[in-house]
Design an enzyme around this catalytic site. Structure first.
Site, PDB file in Angstrom:
ATOM      1  CG  HIS A 159      28.112  -8.769  13.538  1.00 49.78           C
ATOM      2  ND1 HIS A 159      27.582  -9.631  12.151  1.00 49.78           N
ATOM      3  CD2 HIS A 159      28.624  -9.827  14.250  1.00 49.78           C
ATOM      4  CE1 HIS A 159      27.917 -10.864  12.493  1.00 49.78           C
ATOM      5  NE2 HIS A 159      28.451 -10.939  13.792  1.00 49.78           N
ATOM      6  CG  ASP A 194      33.090 -14.490  12.639  1.00 46.01           C
ATOM      7  OD1 ASP A 194      33.905 -13.805  13.265  1.00 46.01           O
ATOM      8  OD2 ASP A 194      31.863 -14.776  12.791  1.00 46.01           O
ATOM      9  CG  HIS A 196      28.146 -15.304  13.653  1.00 46.84           C
ATOM     10  ND1 HIS A 196      29.421 -15.667  14.421  1.00 46.84           N
ATOM     11  CD2 HIS A 196      27.211 -15.654  14.199  1.00 46.84           C
ATOM     12  CE1 HIS A 196      28.711 -16.303  15.512  1.00 46.84           C
ATOM     13  NE2 HIS A 196      27.507 -16.544  15.444  1.00 46.84           N
ATOM     14  CG  ASP A 283      33.003 -17.550  15.379  1.00 39.87           C
ATOM     15  OD1 ASP A 283      33.641 -17.581  14.102  1.00 39.87           O
ATOM     16  OD2 ASP A 283      32.167 -16.481  15.542  1.00 39.87           O
TER      17      ASP A 283
END
Length: 393
Positions: A159, A194, A196, A283
């Site tokens: 990120h 991921d 995200h 995750d």
């Protein structure tokens, strides 16, 4: 079956019990490098959101006896110049300054994304430089052509922006690793699994046709970081070299693999990469506090195997994963897949053994949740992506 069950019947002697079980395959040349040093893991353990996770992951991999099949390489720390290949000098200098004081109240911090999600804790600069250095070390191993796969499980902080920390990520080691690989490999593919969206990596390369970024992620109103719709396809020269696969809660192994294989097949044919970087945030796995996707390591493993079958230089990174025992289970299982080893279902006795109760097995059971991805919607999505990739020259 994927796991060899240890035969209890024969009444194993204590010495045999203690031996982590790995099915032997004929001595293959070591083609995998594993970035590790005790001080590196200690540095990663100190990160607030994932205390002790790096140790748990390494401990489990070691307890299964997998280290002997890899070349263990000590990471070096990234220099300021190396970090500045992507990040701005002003951001790096600020990060270093607040890291020395552990000053969470610096007024300038807000504009650099420090605070809330990315606290300005003491030593955070050294931690970030250690992770970045480990990913650069892994990239170098692939560039030297001695190894086909290089693993840095504590990496994958996708990120971070060039001048801003975001979503627990202070430095974008994935971007730095890709930039390094680009010195040797003309076309680099980035695959992000991921939960995200890999927004920081996408942004870094959205204008270039030399790096294709592919992100499979949850996309839903209010869910961080809020970007990554299928219509985000890159810009300028990089138009069509950004692929986003937005998914909904509850997706399970089979459908996820179907999506992954369909997309990666088209990506491989149209882009023809020379090297691959994989971010494998855990995750997405059932039991994660994010409580979104409903995958198991077996599903992610099938996707990874699909990529490994291309036999390209491949850099493996971690990422999210907030159920630490499940994250360790996942990355240990994926390490075994990379090495072509079958490992026992029973968690071997080791330092963190008690974290794996109540069943002490490697497998993760899916949760009872509805898959909110409708088959029609998925096929529409795949058709859109196939259409976009037709434009890749």
């Amino acid at each position: 079956g994927l796991f060899s069950r240890r035969q209890r019947a024969g009444g194993l002697s204590e010495a045999e019990e203690m031996e982590p079980e790995v099915e032997e395959s004929p001595a293959a040349a070591i083609n995998t490098t594993y970035i590790y040093a005790p001080h590196y893991i200690d540095s990663c353990d100190s990160l607030s959101k994932i205390t002790r996770r790096a140790s748990m992951v390494h401990s489990l991999i070691a307890s299964y006896g997998l280290l002997k099949y890899m070349r263990v390489v000590k990471p070096r720390i990234a220099s300021m110049e190396e970090m500045a290949m992507f990040h701005t000098d002003a951001y790096l200098e600020h990060l270093q300054k607040i890291s020395e004081d552990g000053d969470d109240d610096d007024p300038e911090s807000v504009e650099y994304g420090l605070g809330y999600d990315c606290p300005a804790t003491e030593g955070v600069f050294d931690y970030a430089a250690a992770v970045a250095g480990a990913t650069l070390t892994a990239a170098q191993c692939l560039m030297d052509k001695k190894y086909q796969v290089a693993i840095n499980w504590p990496g994958g902080w996708h990120h971070a922006k060039k001048d801003e920390a975001s979503g627990f990520c202070y430095l974008n080691d994935a971007v730095l690793g890709i930039l390094k690989l680009r010195k040797k490999f003309d076309r680099v593919l980035y695959v992000d699994m991921d939960l995200h969206h890999g927004d920081g990596v996408e942004d870094a390369f959205s204008f270039t046709s030399k790096v294709m970024t592919v992100s499979f992620h949850k996309y839903s109103p209010g869910f961080f970081p809020g970007t990554g719709d299928v219509t985000d396809i890159g810009m300028g020269k990089g138009r069509y070299y950004t692929v986003n696969v937005p998914l909904q809660d509850g997706i399970q192994d089979n459908r996820y693999y179907h999506v992954c294989e369909s997309v990666l097949k088209e990506v491989y044919t149209s882009f023809n990469p020379e090297a691959v970087v994989c971010q494998l945030g855990a995750d997405t796995i059932a039991g994660d506090p994010m409580c979104s996707f409903n995958l198991t390591p077996v599903g992610v493993g099938k996707c990874l195997r699909y990529i490994l079958n291309w036999e390209l230089p491949t850099l493996i990174l971690g990422g999210g994963g907030y159920n630490h025992a499940n994250t360790a289970r996942c990355w240990t299982y994926l390490t075994a897949i990379i090495l072509g080893k079958t490992i026992s279902s029973e968690i071997p006795d080791h330092e963190y053994f008690t974290e794996y109760g109540p069943d002490y097995v490697l497998e993760i059971t899916q949760s009872c949740r509805t898959d909110q991805n409708e088959p029609q919607r998925i096929e529409q999505l795949l058709n859109t992506i196939r259409g976009n990739l037709k434009n890749v020259i």
